[in-house]
Design a protein around this motif. Sequence first.
Motif, PDB file in Angstrom:
ATOM      1  N   THR A 103      -9.423  -7.947   4.914  1.00 27.87           N
ATOM      2  CA  THR A 103      -8.104  -7.553   4.389  1.00 27.87           C
ATOM      3  C   THR A 103      -8.267  -7.193   2.925  1.00 27.87           C
ATOM      4  OG1 THR A 103      -6.880  -8.983   5.913  1.00 27.87           O
ATOM      5  CG2 THR A 103      -5.760  -8.352   3.875  1.00 27.87           C
ATOM      6  N   ARG A 127      -5.866  -5.684  -0.523  1.00 26.02           N
ATOM      7  CA  ARG A 127      -4.576  -5.296  -1.090  1.00 26.02           C
ATOM      8  C   ARG A 127      -4.825  -4.786  -2.518  1.00 26.02           C
ATOM      9  NH1 ARG A 127       0.251  -8.030   0.166  1.00 26.02           N
ATOM     10  NH2 ARG A 127      -1.084  -9.712   0.946  1.00 26.02           N
ATOM     11  N   ALA A 160      -3.539  -2.769   2.031  1.00 24.73           N
ATOM     12  CA  ALA A 160      -3.922  -1.403   2.422  1.00 24.73           C
ATOM     13  C   ALA A 160      -4.622  -1.429   3.773  1.00 24.73           C
ATOM     14  CB  ALA A 160      -4.829  -0.794   1.361  1.00 24.73           C
ATOM     15  N   ILE A 161      -5.420  -2.477   4.010  1.00 20.96           N
ATOM     16  CA  ILE A 161      -6.004  -2.712   5.335  1.00 20.96           C
ATOM     17  C   ILE A 161      -5.828  -4.189   5.678  1.00 20.96           C
ATOM     18  CG2 ILE A 161      -7.666  -0.814   5.283  1.00 20.96           C
ATOM     19  CD1 ILE A 161      -9.810  -2.855   4.526  1.00 20.96           C
ATOM     20  N   SER A 193      -3.352   5.602   6.041  1.00 16.85           N
ATOM     21  CA  SER A 193      -3.635   4.553   7.034  1.00 16.85           C
ATOM     22  C   SER A 193      -4.731   3.595   6.574  1.00 16.85           C
ATOM     23  CB  SER A 193      -4.039   5.193   8.375  1.00 16.85           C
ATOM     24  OG  SER A 193      -5.179   6.019   8.213  1.00 16.85           O
ATOM     25  N   GLY A 194      -5.424   3.918   5.454  1.00 16.12           N
ATOM     26  CA  GLY A 194      -6.424   2.996   4.913  1.00 16.12           C
ATOM     27  C   GLY A 194      -7.863   3.391   5.189  1.00 16.12           C
ATOM     28  N   THR A 196      -9.945   3.502   1.845  1.00 21.86           N
ATOM     29  CA  THR A 196     -10.032   2.127   1.345  1.00 21.86           C
ATOM     30  C   THR A 196     -11.067   1.337   2.132  1.00 21.86           C
ATOM     31  OG1 THR A 196      -7.700   2.176   0.726  1.00 21.86           O
ATOM     32  CG2 THR A 196      -8.718   0.014   0.921  1.00 21.86           C
ATOM     33  N   GLU A 239      -1.402   2.527   9.558  1.00 23.43           N
ATOM     34  CA  GLU A 239      -0.775   1.631   8.580  1.00 23.43           C
ATOM     35  C   GLU A 239      -1.647   0.422   8.249  1.00 23.43           C
ATOM     36  OE1 GLU A 239       3.186   0.628   9.705  1.00 23.43           O
ATOM     37  OE2 GLU A 239       3.901   2.697   9.619  1.00 23.43           O
ATOM     38  N   GLY A 240      -2.925   0.688   8.034  1.00 22.14           N
ATOM     39  CA  GLY A 240      -3.858  -0.351   7.593  1.00 22.14           C
ATOM     40  C   GLY A 240      -4.413  -1.239   8.688  1.00 22.14           C
ATOM     41  N   GLN A 241      -4.019  -1.004   9.916  1.00 23.16           N
ATOM     42  CA  GLN A 241      -4.506  -1.849  11.008  1.00 23.16           C
ATOM     43  C   GLN A 241      -5.304  -1.012  12.010  1.00 23.16           C
ATOM     44  OE1 GLN A 241      -1.748  -4.919  12.543  1.00 23.16           O
ATOM     45  NE2 GLN A 241      -0.211  -4.023  11.179  1.00 23.16           N
TER      46      GLN A 241
END
Length: 574
Positions: free
Chosen positions: A338, A340, A348-349, A370-371, A374, A541-543
């Motif tokens: 994870t 941020r 972000a993820i 979507s990350g 990152t 969306e980061g997932q």
Amino acid sequence: MKFILKFIKPYKWSVLGIVGLTLAGILFELFIPTLMANVVDIGIVNSDISYIIKTGGWMIVLSLMAICVTIGSIYLTSNVAVSFARDIRRELFVKVEGFSMEELNKIGTASLITRTTNDIKQVQDAISLILGMATRAPLMLMGGIILAVMMEPSLSIIFLVSLPILVLAIGLLIKKATPLFGLLQKKTDRLNLVIREGLTGIRVIRAFNQVNFEKKRFNIANEDFRDTGIKVNKTMALLFPLMSIIISFSNIAIIWFGAIQIDKGVMQVGNMMAFLQYALMIFMAFILLSIAFMMIPRAQASAKRISEILQMEAIIKDPTEPNVKNEQEGLIKFENVTYRYTGAEKPAILNISFEVRSGQTTAIIGSTGSGKTTLIQLIPRFYDPEEGRILIAGVDVKDMSQKQLREKIGYVPQKASLFTGTIAENIRFGKKEATEEEIYEALEIAQAIDFVQEKENGIQTMIHQAGSNLSGGQKQRLSIARALVRNPEIFIFDDSFSALDYKTDAKLRRMLKEKLNATVIIVGQRINSIMDADEIIVLDEGQMVGKGTHEYLSKTNQVYQEILISQQMEGEVS
């Protein structure tokens, strides 16, 4: 300022030399008024021509000696100040190069440039003043007062009135101006930021007819800087008129009371002339100190800004004992990762876990934001995860030195960054000792060989600043060639084929598959660019919302299907 002054230590002998030469020069200058008094009171009064010539000769010799030692002092002062600035600029640049993206984003590029140039120049000027004027002034002040008191104690009482008033005036003005200097440097940051954005984004500004808007934006920043500068200068401008008034009244008092003393026969004319010279030296010392005081507050503000950078601890550090084991080359593993961004409301993820097998090509796709970028920037430790860990060849990336980690990776960023120099020099940025054969091989795989050979000087063709004499696709292919010549265990392509046409994109992907025996991670927007990957990871969306081959995802994953359908409608997927 104290933290900055440690950089002066290597030049301590030069500093002692400056103090010694300055002291010698002051002693020579202080003795001259006494000789002048003797010329008037002894030589002229007694009409002793030989005494006048002899004493005048000594005055000329002392003047020449004072000039020589002053030149030596100025030379050493300039050398120390410039060398000091060079050392601190180098230290600052090295420090910034070691920052993670988090620190760089926090401070800002425009501010870093200002601190490396303008702020260091302010400190350099202050050091030059401290070593020159501020060293000379106290010696001149003390020597002048001692000799003036010894010569005419009664007239020296005038200094008891004028000097405290002078000190009080300087202190009040400096106190008022000091906060303004810090504010002025912040306004400089803002002005640099606006100029930098205006120059780098000139094409976008013109394309959207926003030239007038940018002019207004620049004028606001420019006038804000001007207004702050005027406030500072207005405050400091009061200093010299106040000093002139105090010095003028002091001289009037010296002449007035000196004339009374001469009339009474208590004082000789030569002594009064010498006393005036010493008074002039004393007030000149205050002028020199005031000039230094004008520069020092601004230098202190600049020194504070430089110290902030030099004392800032990098978030990403090398371990004290790096792990050098290598269980399996190229194997990458994300475990519940994870991240941020600083100040962001949500990660972000979030909780990403997957594995990239050695020699496998893995693609990452997802909508904008979507990350994807990152995620891959965590691999070379541009950022460190908030939670979870990333392993390469069974070793946590935090347990490797950054050099060791990044030597394993050939990274091609989303925005191609080239440097001023030849094409060969830019390619060798990936591998210093690369031969011409290796360069040409990398260019061939990257589909850049044709346009390079078409240029008159081939790989010796000069690239202008930021690659301004190349197209977007050419810059992207050279950026890819730079990573290829490195021949690392892992390749990371961050949407690096976006500026290529479909034909060139297909050729490049085919060549990469044929020639590379490495782990490859590709971030892509176009399904055509990633559909041949061994495994595709879908982000939303980061997932991570999907993982598998193109065939599997196109049948089972809703997000992937939506991307596929939208690109089929636009004719991007065949």
